[in-house]
Design a protein around this motif. Sequence first.
Motif, PDB file in Angstrom:
ATOM      1  N   ASP A   1      52.131  46.834  46.033  1.00 29.70           N
ATOM      2  CA  ASP A   1      51.666  47.579  47.201  1.00 29.70           C
ATOM      3  C   ASP A   1      52.828  48.092  48.050  1.00 29.70           C
ATOM      4  OD1 ASP A   1      49.049  47.116  46.472  1.00 29.70           O
ATOM      5  OD2 ASP A   1      48.800  45.390  47.805  1.00 29.70           O
ATOM      6  N   ASN A   2      54.056  47.763  47.637  1.00 30.66           N
ATOM      7  CA  ASN A   2      55.276  48.218  48.313  1.00 30.66           C
ATOM      8  C   ASN A   2      55.352  47.779  49.775  1.00 30.66           C
ATOM      9  OD1 ASN A   2      56.151  49.534  45.956  1.00 30.66           O
ATOM     10  ND2 ASN A   2      54.924  51.344  46.485  1.00 30.66           N
ATOM     11  N   GLY A   3      54.845  46.585  50.054  1.00 29.98           N
ATOM     12  CA  GLY A   3      54.942  46.051  51.407  1.00 29.98           C
ATOM     13  C   GLY A   3      53.974  46.657  52.400  1.00 29.98           C
ATOM     14  N   ILE A   4      53.064  47.496  51.945  1.00 34.37           N
ATOM     15  CA  ILE A   4      52.086  48.130  52.834  1.00 34.37           C
ATOM     16  C   ILE A   4      50.751  47.428  52.653  1.00 34.37           C
ATOM     17  CG2 ILE A   4      50.848  50.254  53.366  1.00 34.37           C
ATOM     18  CD1 ILE A   4      53.294  51.767  52.247  1.00 34.37           C
ATOM     19  N   TYR A   5      50.179  46.972  53.752  1.00 35.00           N
ATOM     20  CA  TYR A   5      48.879  46.291  53.723  1.00 35.00           C
ATOM     21  C   TYR A   5      47.783  47.331  53.800  1.00 35.00           C
ATOM     22  CZ  TYR A   5      44.961  43.416  55.286  1.00 35.00           C
ATOM     23  OH  TYR A   5      43.745  42.809  55.414  1.00 35.00           O
ATOM     24  N   ASN A   6      46.974  47.416  52.758  1.00 36.49           N
ATOM     25  CA  ASN A   6      45.864  48.355  52.701  1.00 36.49           C
ATOM     26  C   ASN A   6      44.578  47.570  52.943  1.00 36.49           C
ATOM     27  OD1 ASN A   6      43.662  49.934  51.796  1.00 36.49           O
ATOM     28  ND2 ASN A   6      45.036  51.172  50.545  1.00 36.49           N
ATOM     29  N   ALA A   7      43.889  47.858  54.041  1.00 38.78           N
ATOM     30  CA  ALA A   7      42.715  47.085  54.432  1.00 38.78           C
ATOM     31  C   ALA A   7      41.576  47.211  53.435  1.00 38.78           C
ATOM     32  CB  ALA A   7      42.246  47.533  55.813  1.00 38.78           C
ATOM     33  N   ASP A   8      41.333  48.401  52.929  1.00 36.08           N
ATOM     34  CA  ASP A   8      40.232  48.595  51.985  1.00 36.08           C
ATOM     35  C   ASP A   8      40.490  47.862  50.673  1.00 36.08           C
ATOM     36  OD1 ASP A   8      38.580  50.275  53.641  1.00 36.08           O
ATOM     37  OD2 ASP A   8      40.058  51.852  53.334  1.00 36.08           O
ATOM     38  N   MET A   9      41.717  47.921  50.200  1.00 37.04           N
ATOM     39  CA  MET A   9      42.069  47.190  48.983  1.00 37.04           C
ATOM     40  C   MET A   9      41.965  45.678  49.224  1.00 37.04           C
ATOM     41  SD  MET A   9      42.785  49.192  46.470  1.00 37.04           S
ATOM     42  CE  MET A   9      43.779  48.211  45.385  1.00 37.04           C
ATOM     43  N   ALA A  10      42.433  45.227  50.370  1.00 38.42           N
ATOM     44  CA  ALA A  10      42.382  43.801  50.699  1.00 38.42           C
ATOM     45  C   ALA A  10      40.936  43.319  50.769  1.00 38.42           C
ATOM     46  CB  ALA A  10      43.091  43.546  52.025  1.00 38.42           C
ATOM     47  N   HIS A  11      40.077  44.128  51.356  1.00 43.16           N
ATOM     48  CA  HIS A  11      38.671  43.748  51.468  1.00 43.16           C
ATOM     49  C   HIS A  11      38.033  43.672  50.078  1.00 43.16           C
ATOM     50  CE1 HIS A  11      35.197  42.997  53.940  1.00 43.16           C
ATOM     51  NE2 HIS A  11      34.496  43.864  53.246  1.00 43.16           N
ATOM     52  N   GLY A  12      38.359  44.630  49.232  1.00 41.07           N
ATOM     53  CA  GLY A  12      37.849  44.617  47.863  1.00 41.07           C
ATOM     54  C   GLY A  12      38.328  43.398  47.093  1.00 41.07           C
ATOM     55  N   ARG A  13      39.597  43.048  47.268  1.00 42.09           N
ATOM     56  CA  ARG A  13      40.144  41.861  46.589  1.00 42.09           C
ATOM     57  C   ARG A  13      39.443  40.596  47.068  1.00 42.09           C
ATOM     58  NH1 ARG A  13      46.124  44.135  47.621  1.00 42.09           N
ATOM     59  NH2 ARG A  13      46.250  45.453  45.780  1.00 42.09           N
ATOM     60  N   CYS A  14      39.197  40.523  48.352  1.00 37.35           N
ATOM     61  CA  CYS A  14      38.518  39.352  48.921  1.00 37.35           C
ATOM     62  C   CYS A  14      37.100  39.246  48.376  1.00 37.35           C
ATOM     63  CB  CYS A  14      38.512  39.466  50.441  1.00 37.35           C
ATOM     64  SG  CYS A  14      37.601  38.150  51.243  1.00 37.35           S
ATOM     65  N   ARG A  15      36.384  40.361  48.353  1.00 40.04           N
ATOM     66  CA  ARG A  15      35.007  40.351  47.841  1.00 40.04           C
ATOM     67  C   ARG A  15      34.981  39.996  46.360  1.00 40.04           C
ATOM     68  NH1 ARG A  15      31.084  42.405  50.931  1.00 40.04           N
ATOM     69  NH2 ARG A  15      29.894  43.035  49.120  1.00 40.04           N
ATOM     70  N   TRP A  16      35.966  40.452  45.603  1.00 40.05           N
ATOM     71  CA  TRP A  16      36.030  40.136  44.177  1.00 40.05           C
ATOM     72  C   TRP A  16      36.234  38.637  43.978  1.00 40.05           C
ATOM     73  CZ3 TRP A  16      39.842  38.151  40.935  1.00 40.05           C
ATOM     74  CH2 TRP A  16      39.549  38.223  39.585  1.00 40.05           C
ATOM     75  N   ARG A  17      37.105  38.044  44.789  1.00 36.81           N
ATOM     76  CA  ARG A  17      37.361  36.605  44.662  1.00 36.81           C
ATOM     77  C   ARG A  17      36.131  35.781  45.015  1.00 36.81           C
ATOM     78  NH1 ARG A  17      42.426  37.819  46.957  1.00 36.81           N
ATOM     79  NH2 ARG A  17      41.639  37.209  48.992  1.00 36.81           N
ATOM     80  N   THR A  18      35.344  36.227  45.981  1.00 29.90           N
ATOM     81  CA  THR A  18      34.164  35.446  46.371  1.00 29.90           C
ATOM     82  C   THR A  18      33.057  35.544  45.338  1.00 29.90           C
ATOM     83  OG1 THR A  18      33.257  37.268  47.679  1.00 29.90           O
ATOM     84  CG2 THR A  18      34.596  35.637  48.832  1.00 29.90           C
ATOM     85  N   ARG A  19      33.093  36.541  44.457  1.00 27.42           N
ATOM     86  CA  ARG A  19      32.049  36.703  43.452  1.00 27.42           C
ATOM     87  C   ARG A  19      32.376  36.031  42.136  1.00 27.42           C
ATOM     88  NH1 ARG A  19      30.942  42.982  43.602  1.00 27.42           N
ATOM     89  NH2 ARG A  19      31.540  43.147  45.748  1.00 27.42           N
ATOM     90  N   ARG A  20      33.460  35.310  42.059  1.00 28.13           N
ATOM     91  CA  ARG A  20      33.857  34.726  40.782  1.00 28.13           C
ATOM     92  C   ARG A  20      32.774  33.780  40.274  1.00 28.13           C
ATOM     93  NH1 ARG A  20      36.157  31.800  44.696  1.00 28.13           N
ATOM     94  NH2 ARG A  20      36.382  29.567  44.423  1.00 28.13           N
ATOM     95  N   PRO A  21      32.526  33.774  38.985  1.00 31.89           N
ATOM     96  CA  PRO A  21      31.477  32.894  38.463  1.00 31.89           C
ATOM     97  C   PRO A  21      31.918  31.434  38.507  1.00 31.89           C
ATOM     98  CG  PRO A  21      32.591  34.042  36.688  1.00 31.89           C
ATOM     99  CD  PRO A  21      33.148  34.584  37.965  1.00 31.89           C
ATOM    100  N   ARG A  22      31.052  30.614  39.009  1.00 31.87           N
ATOM    101  CA  ARG A  22      31.373  29.200  39.125  1.00 31.87           C
ATOM    102  C   ARG A  22      30.074  28.411  39.110  1.00 31.87           C
ATOM    103  NH1 ARG A  22      34.565  27.603  44.397  1.00 31.87           N
ATOM    104  NH2 ARG A  22      32.517  27.696  45.324  1.00 31.87           N
ATOM    105  N   ARG A  23      30.010  27.400  38.260  1.00 27.51           N
ATOM    106  CA  ARG A  23      28.821  26.561  38.207  1.00 27.51           C
ATOM    107  C   ARG A  23      28.903  25.511  39.309  1.00 27.51           C
ATOM    108  NH1 ARG A  23      27.219  24.286  32.601  1.00 27.51           N
ATOM    109  NH2 ARG A  23      25.466  23.683  33.915  1.00 27.51           N
ATOM    110  N   ALA A  24      27.749  25.133  39.789  1.00 29.59           N
ATOM    111  CA  ALA A  24      27.672  24.102  40.822  1.00 29.59           C
ATOM    112  C   ALA A  24      28.105  22.760  40.239  1.00 29.59           C
ATOM    113  CB  ALA A  24      26.263  24.009  41.368  1.00 29.59           C
ATOM    114  N   GLU A  25      28.684  21.915  41.080  1.00 24.22           N
ATOM    115  CA  GLU A  25      29.152  20.591  40.628  1.00 24.22           C
ATOM    116  C   GLU A  25      28.021  19.762  40.029  1.00 24.22           C
ATOM    117  OE1 GLU A  25      32.257  19.083  40.657  1.00 24.22           O
ATOM    118  OE2 GLU A  25      33.087  21.045  41.130  1.00 24.22           O
ATOM    119  N   LEU A  26      26.867  19.780  40.677  1.00 21.44           N
ATOM    120  CA  LEU A  26      25.748  18.966  40.189  1.00 21.44           C
ATOM    121  C   LEU A  26      25.204  19.501  38.876  1.00 21.44           C
ATOM    122  CD1 LEU A  26      23.863  18.213  43.502  1.00 21.44           C
ATOM    123  CD2 LEU A  26      25.325  16.682  42.186  1.00 21.44           C
TER     124      LEU A  26
END
Length: 144
Positions: free
Chosen positions: A114-139
């Motif tokens: 990103d060359n040291g530039i913080y892009n809010a839209d890209m950051a938001h997309g990255r955050c949303r992608w991380r929260t959607r990762r598939p994960r089974r519940a512990e139980l």
Amino acid sequence: MMGVLMARRGRKRRLEIEAEYWRLLAAGVGTVEACNQLGVGRKTGYRWRAENGGLQPENLLDASRSDRYLSLLERRRIATLRERGLTIREIASQLGRAPSTVSRELRRNSLPHDNGIYNADMAHGRCRWRTRRPRRAELAQDTE
């Protein structure tokens, strides 16, 4: 008065109800039935669909999330204030967040290419992608 933004007339938009309306539609419930379940008029449901071309708006998902998480608007403010050369502590005080939150956001969502530039839209997309990762519940993983 051309430059002054006027407030929208009518009731205040209830984003939680609107978000639940879109969840019901995604689950296969019809517009009229979803409106009945939520206690809103069917014309309201049709208006929500017409305003968004029948697709759930992206920013509505953010509105239904907890204040614990940064919103797209907050990320855009971080980007703007960062461009102006404000420090992390100054940005945090303007947002009403802890400096560690802003620091963590910049560290997690700024990549080397990103060359040291913080892009809010890209950051938001990255955050949303991380929260959607598939994960089974512990139980669900434990057979006992």
